[in-house]
Scaffold this active site. Structure first.
Site: not given
Ligand code: AMP
Length: 329
Positions: A68, A44
């Site tokens: 979701q 993030h």
């Molecule tokens: P989430 O909190 O899981 O909904 O993720 C929020 C954003 O962070 C989304 O755009 C994910 O694709 C991105 N994200 C989650 N894990 C990673 C990672 N390891 N590397 C880069 N971006 C990530």
């Protein structure tokens, strides 16, 4: 005016967010948006760092979107700690302020929008938005309703934040494709930027769900990036010997690594067209790109943890980052 605002401004409602963005909007400052569900990690943070380079104003949303989750237990277990998330963003608030100061332009600011369910869906569960076609396979097929929930919440958040650019992670490749389609479908005037996957030193893609892995589960989960790397290397070997690159051979190479690592519960291990998320011919175009995506369940005491990962075969940078992360260069 120094313009350096060193702590993230926290908005708990869309009214507070509007107030925080008012002066920026009237001054014409660009806004970059990073939607998250919190439990922030370095993946993030890399998105926020990227966002800071794109716009003086960065909005990070922290909202665990119930619609979701196709599994109630997964929603209950999902880590939530706003105070810890704010601490993890403090140095990035400095970065936002100083990056903009060095542009000698708009004062930079990091704004955290952490609404409650009532603020996002004031009229109760929102009318669901469905993005067709690109949701037929992979997580769309395995998590019914998941991408409807994603599309619906992203649409609601975009209407509130009205950003110029949204930064998403390539780790959720299909989600990026869905959001691109959503933006076209709903006429949002916004650019979508996809940033590379950040990995731990053992190659595992950072995920808020990794917190639920015990050490044994974590050792098995290492098989996931290694399986993707095996496919990359099998593709390169085929190209090097001028033999056809066959999807079946790449899937077999990845499958073997997963089995050896003890990863036995798979939702999918597929190679698809990276833009349309549809099946590709068995013989791949040597100059084209194809997405290899994996979703597995890693069993841990008391349950299992679902992990996803991917690589875009034929995207040299994406391949090289993955190989470096698993120590296969
Ligand atoms: P989430 O909190 O899981 O909904 O993720 C929020 C954003 O962070 C989304 O755009 C994910 O694709 C991105 N994200 C989650 N894990 C990673 C990672 N390891 N590397 C880069 N971006 C990530």
């Amino acid at each position: 005016m120094s313009g350096t605002l060193a702590v993230p401004l926290v908005c708990r409602t869309s009214g507070e967010l509007d107030a925080a963005l008012l002066a920026h909007r009237s001054a014409g400052h660009a806004i970059a948006f990073v939607p998250t569900m919190g439990a922030l990690h370095d993946g993030h943070r890399s998105l926020v760092e990227h966002a800071v380079t794109l716009a003086p104003v960065v909005v990070v949303s922290i909202f665990v979107n119930p619609s979701q989750f196709d599994d109630a237990a997964d929603l209950t277990r999902y880590p939530k700690d706003l105070a810890a998330d704010l601490v993890r963003l403090t140095d990035l608030a400095h970065l936002a302020g100083s990056a903009s100061a060095s542009r000698a332009g708009a004062p930079g600011q990091l704004i955290v929008y952490a609404p409650g369910v009532d603020d996002v869906y004031p009229d109760g569960p929102a009318a669901t938005i469905h993005v067709a076609d690109v949701t037929d396979r992979l997580c769309g097929a395995w998590r019914p309703g998941h991408f409807d929930g994603v599309a619906t919440v992203v649409d609601a958040l975009l209407r509130r934040v009205r950003p110029d650019v949204v930064v998403l992670g390539r780790k959720d490749h299909q989600q990026v494709v869905v959001v691109r389609r959503l933006v076209e479908q709903r006429g949002h005037d916004v650019r979508i930027v996809a940033a590379p996957t950040v990995r731990d030193p053992d190659g595992i893609a950072l995920s808020s769900r990794n917190q639920q892995l015990d050490s044994d589960g974590r050792a098995r989960a290492c098989g996931v990036p290694r399986a993707l790397a095996a496919a990359v290397m099998a593709r390169r070997a085929a190209l090097g010997s001028a033999t056809p690159v066959r999807v079946t051979a790449l899937v077999a190479a990845a499958q073997e690594v997963l089995e050896r690592a003890g990863v036995t519960v798979l939702d999918y291990l597929e190679v698809v067209d990276p833009e349309r998320i549809v099946e590709v011919a068995d013989v791949l175009d040597p100059d084209g790109e194809a997405l290899m995506a994996i979703a597995v369940h890693i069993e841990v005491p008391g349950g299992s943890v679902r992990l996803i990962d991917n690589v875009v075969l034929g995207d040299r940078d994406d391949e090289d980052r993955l190989l470096a992360a698993v120590g296969a260069t």
